[in-house]
Scaffold this motif. Structure first.
Motif, PDB file in Angstrom:
ATOM      1  N   TYR A   4      27.407  -4.211   4.356  1.00 56.71           N
ATOM      2  CA  TYR A   4      27.899  -5.292   3.488  1.00 56.71           C
ATOM      3  C   TYR A   4      26.985  -5.451   2.278  1.00 56.71           C
ATOM      4  N   ILE A   5      25.671  -5.449   2.549  1.00 57.16           N
ATOM      5  CA  ILE A   5      24.723  -5.647   1.455  1.00 57.16           C
ATOM      6  C   ILE A   5      24.840  -4.517   0.434  1.00 57.16           C
ATOM      7  N   SER A   6      25.141  -3.310   0.934  1.00 53.93           N
ATOM      8  CA  SER A   6      25.266  -2.200  -0.015  1.00 53.93           C
ATOM      9  C   SER A   6      26.630  -2.173  -0.685  1.00 53.93           C
ATOM     10  N   GLY A   7      27.437  -3.217  -0.478  1.00 53.10           N
ATOM     11  CA  GLY A   7      28.651  -3.331  -1.288  1.00 53.10           C
ATOM     12  C   GLY A   7      29.981  -3.173  -0.576  1.00 53.10           C
ATOM     13  N   CYS A   8      29.972  -2.943   0.747  1.00 51.68           N
ATOM     14  CA  CYS A   8      31.249  -2.797   1.459  1.00 51.68           C
ATOM     15  C   CYS A   8      31.858  -4.174   1.734  1.00 51.68           C
ATOM     16  N   GLU A   9      33.161  -4.261   1.622  1.00 48.24           N
ATOM     17  CA  GLU A   9      33.846  -5.525   1.896  1.00 48.24           C
ATOM     18  C   GLU A   9      34.382  -5.546   3.323  1.00 48.24           C
ATOM     19  N   VAL A  10      34.605  -4.361   3.888  1.00 44.24           N
ATOM     20  CA  VAL A  10      35.129  -4.255   5.257  1.00 44.24           C
ATOM     21  C   VAL A  10      34.286  -3.231   6.002  1.00 44.24           C
ATOM     22  N   VAL A  11      33.795  -3.586   7.175  1.00 43.33           N
ATOM     23  CA  VAL A  11      33.058  -2.615   7.983  1.00 43.33           C
ATOM     24  C   VAL A  11      33.694  -2.575   9.374  1.00 43.33           C
ATOM     25  N   TYR A  12      34.188  -1.402   9.774  1.00 40.64           N
ATOM     26  CA  TYR A  12      34.868  -1.251  11.060  1.00 40.64           C
ATOM     27  C   TYR A  12      33.887  -0.813  12.136  1.00 40.64           C
ATOM     28  N   GLY A  13      33.937  -1.470  13.281  1.00 40.46           N
ATOM     29  CA  GLY A  13      33.190  -0.996  14.429  1.00 40.46           C
ATOM     30  C   GLY A  13      34.080  -0.026  15.199  1.00 40.46           C
ATOM     31  N   VAL A  14      33.600   1.196  15.378  1.00 34.01           N
ATOM     32  CA  VAL A  14      34.423   2.217  16.025  1.00 34.01           C
ATOM     33  C   VAL A  14      33.781   2.639  17.334  1.00 34.01           C
ATOM     34  N   ARG A  15      34.584   2.735  18.378  1.00 29.90           N
ATOM     35  CA  ARG A  15      34.060   3.164  19.678  1.00 29.90           C
ATOM     36  C   ARG A  15      33.878   4.656  19.669  1.00 29.90           C
ATOM     37  N   GLY A  16      32.628   5.069  19.574  1.00 32.56           N
ATOM     38  CA  GLY A  16      32.363   6.494  19.555  1.00 32.56           C
ATOM     39  C   GLY A  16      32.495   7.073  20.951  1.00 32.56           C
ATOM     40  N   ASP A  17      32.328   6.232  21.924  1.00 32.38           N
ATOM     41  CA  ASP A  17      32.222   6.717  23.299  1.00 32.38           C
ATOM     42  C   ASP A  17      32.955   5.724  24.192  1.00 32.38           C
ATOM     43  N   ARG A  18      33.992   6.192  24.876  1.00 35.22           N
ATOM     44  CA  ARG A  18      34.772   5.270  25.710  1.00 35.22           C
ATOM     45  C   ARG A  18      34.591   5.587  27.181  1.00 35.22           C
ATOM     46  N   ARG A  19      33.490   6.232  27.510  1.00 32.21           N
ATOM     47  CA  ARG A  19      33.350   6.687  28.895  1.00 32.21           C
ATOM     48  C   ARG A  19      33.431   5.552  29.904  1.00 32.21           C
ATOM     49  N   SER A  20      33.056   4.328  29.461  1.00 32.51           N
ATOM     50  CA  SER A  20      33.048   3.225  30.411  1.00 32.51           C
ATOM     51  C   SER A  20      34.459   2.698  30.688  1.00 32.51           C
ATOM     52  N   ASP A  21      35.429   3.056  29.844  1.00 32.77           N
ATOM     53  CA  ASP A  21      36.803   2.600  30.095  1.00 32.77           C
ATOM     54  C   ASP A  21      37.432   3.440  31.199  1.00 32.77           C
ATOM     55  N   ASP A  74      39.019  -4.966  17.401  1.00 31.11           N
ATOM     56  CA  ASP A  74      38.831  -6.093  16.500  1.00 31.11           C
ATOM     57  C   ASP A  74      37.369  -6.433  16.295  1.00 31.11           C
ATOM     58  N   TYR A  75      36.512  -5.415  16.345  1.00 37.14           N
ATOM     59  CA  TYR A  75      35.093  -5.617  16.081  1.00 37.14           C
ATOM     60  C   TYR A  75      34.843  -5.142  14.658  1.00 37.14           C
ATOM     61  N   ARG A  76      34.738  -6.091  13.744  1.00 38.80           N
ATOM     62  CA  ARG A  76      34.589  -5.681  12.344  1.00 38.80           C
ATOM     63  C   ARG A  76      33.937  -6.777  11.516  1.00 38.80           C
ATOM     64  N   LEU A  77      33.422  -6.372  10.365  1.00 33.94           N
ATOM     65  CA  LEU A  77      32.904  -7.351   9.412  1.00 33.94           C
ATOM     66  C   LEU A  77      33.878  -7.437   8.243  1.00 33.94           C
ATOM     67  N   LEU A  78      34.170  -8.665   7.833  1.00 32.67           N
ATOM     68  CA  LEU A  78      35.005  -8.878   6.655  1.00 32.67           C
ATOM     69  C   LEU A  78      34.236  -9.758   5.680  1.00 32.67           C
ATOM     70  N   SER A  79      34.239  -9.379   4.415  1.00 37.86           N
ATOM     71  CA  SER A  79      33.563 -10.208   3.421  1.00 37.86           C
ATOM     72  C   SER A  79      34.465 -11.386   3.069  1.00 37.86           C
ATOM     73  N   ARG A  80      33.900 -12.351   2.391  1.00 37.62           N
ATOM     74  CA  ARG A  80      34.684 -13.516   1.954  1.00 37.62           C
ATOM     75  C   ARG A  80      35.901 -13.064   1.149  1.00 37.62           C
ATOM     76  N   ARG A  81      35.690 -12.072   0.265  1.00 37.58           N
ATOM     77  CA  ARG A  81      36.815 -11.610  -0.560  1.00 37.58           C
ATOM     78  C   ARG A  81      37.912 -11.001   0.287  1.00 37.58           C
ATOM     79  N   ALA A  82      37.516 -10.239   1.305  1.00 37.38           N
ATOM     80  CA  ALA A  82      38.519  -9.627   2.179  1.00 37.38           C
ATOM     81  C   ALA A  82      39.283 -10.714   2.935  1.00 37.38           C
ATOM     82  N   ILE A  83      38.587 -11.766   3.362  1.00 35.73           N
ATOM     83  CA  ILE A  83      39.250 -12.860   4.072  1.00 35.73           C
ATOM     84  C   ILE A  83      40.267 -13.542   3.161  1.00 35.73           C
TER      85      ILE A  83
END
Ligand code: UDP
Ligand code: MG
Length: 339
Positions: A115-132, A160-169
């Motif tokens: 976010y600080i480097s300028g992204c308005e949306v940051v998606y959390g992606v499950r790289g590993d789903r072994r526990s599912d 639904d694990y993500r960061l949204l900036s005020r502008r994105a909201i």
């Protein structure tokens, strides 16, 4: 920057204390490093829980100024609880996360950096789903593929694990549809985005609040609120059957005039069945096309969102150290230093 973490909770009394303490830990560490403001906070949204979730949130909020609570009047489902939190919470950037600690809270630090480097949306992606479980993994990954095929732009293995900036909201607010499927809408917003990946772990305690019927409903919603492809398929099917009955007619005429094998009454019975079936499907498809148009219009989605406008030197100076103008200010100052 002021960060707010939004956590929807439905009957989460077993995990709530642990979730609160881990999230507060993350906030405190980030604030100590000076990455976020000290008045950053956590919003727990109680989605009409029937257990002690709400009294526990009230208690937590009493003891910790960082914790705030919202209570929905009844259970409205994960997506709606999340939307309530996102539209209600204050802050420059909002992170949404489930209460069950399946998503690695440490990744919030990476989201903040993006976010600080300028992204308005940051998606959390499950790289590993072994526990599912195998079933969950198979259905979830298959579902993302089906959505892609139907033309819905979703981020693979992102929930639904993500960061949204005020502008994105604020841009999200323009999507007025009642059934808002966040995973589909957020990529539609555009803006500069980034992904951070993490390993998904097991639920910390309690059991899944997403029984199969809720999951199926969410899955169906993802398709019907974003894609008119099922309706277009009816038109295509109608065209295919019409074409087939036409070919059948040619074949029947061939049999009638070129051979002696024609069965009296067969063609006049069978050909109309196919032909009328095709015509009916085609007509349903045409209605579907208009229905799809109406549906899209009724949603009243914004036509565009403006990301940036050019600014004059005086405007940049007046805005001072707002995010985004900071870099421009530096350029201006450097230029002045040279001359
Ligand atoms: N949740 C909610 N309302 C509901 C169902 C779930 O707010 O009607 C919340 C729940 O408390 C959790 C999140 O949605 O924070 C995700 O639920 P869960 O972890 O049970 O889903 P799963 O990870 O099993 O898909
Ligand atoms: Mg979960």
């Amino acid at each position: 920057m002021r960060l707010a973490i939004v956590v929807p909770c439905y009957n989460e009394q077993e995990v709530l204390p642990e979730a609160a303490s881990r999230l507060m830990g993350v906030l405190n560490r980030l604030a100590a490093k000076g990455r976020i403001a000290a008045d950053s906070c956590i919003y727990f949204v109680d989605d009409g829980s029937k257990d002690l979730t709400w009294p526990m949130i009230v208690e937590l909020a009493k003891r910790n100024p960082q914790v705030k609570g919202l209570k929905l009047s009844r259970n409205r489902g994960h997506q709606n609880a999340l939307i309530a939190g996102l539209f209600h919470a204050q802050g420059d950037a909002l992170v949404s996360i489930d209460a069950d600690l399946q998503d690695d809270v440490e990744v919030i630090a990476d989201m903040v950096e993006a976010y600080i480097s300028g992204c308005e949306v940051v998606y959390g992606v499950r790289g590993d789903r072994r526990s599912d479980s195998f079933f969950k993994r198979f259905t979830a990954e298959g579902y993302y593929r089906v959505l892609k095929m139907l033309g819905v732009d979703v981020v693979f293995n992102h929930a639904d694990y993500r960061l949204l900036s005020r502008r994105a909201i604020e841009a999200l607010r323009e999507y007025k549809e009642v059934n808002l499927f966040l995973r589909g809408v957020v990529p539609l917003l555009g803006f500069k985005s980034a992904t951070v990946s993490y390993a998904r772990s097991e639920r910390f305690a309690g059991e899944s609040k997403y029984p199969l019927h809720k999951m199926l409903r969410l899955a169906a919603q993802g398709v019907t609120s974003f894609s008119a492809t099922p309706l277009h398929l009816i038109t295509l099917l109608g065209l295919a059957v019409c074409f087939l009955s036409f070919a059948l007619t040619l074949w029947v005429l061939g049999v009638r005039f070129l051979t002696d094998e024609a069965v009296p009454g067969w063609a006049s019975t069978v050909v109309p069945i196919y032909f009328l079936g095709g015509v009916q499907l085609l007509c349903t498809g045409v209605i579907g096309e208009y229905l799809a148009k109406t549906y899209m219009e009724v949603k009243g989605r914004p036509r565009y969102v403006i990301e940036e406008e050019t600014r004059s030197e005086a405007q940049i100076r007046a805005l001072g150290a707002e995010r985004g103008t900071e870099a421009q200010l530096e350029v201006l100052n450097a230029r002045q230093g040279q001359s």
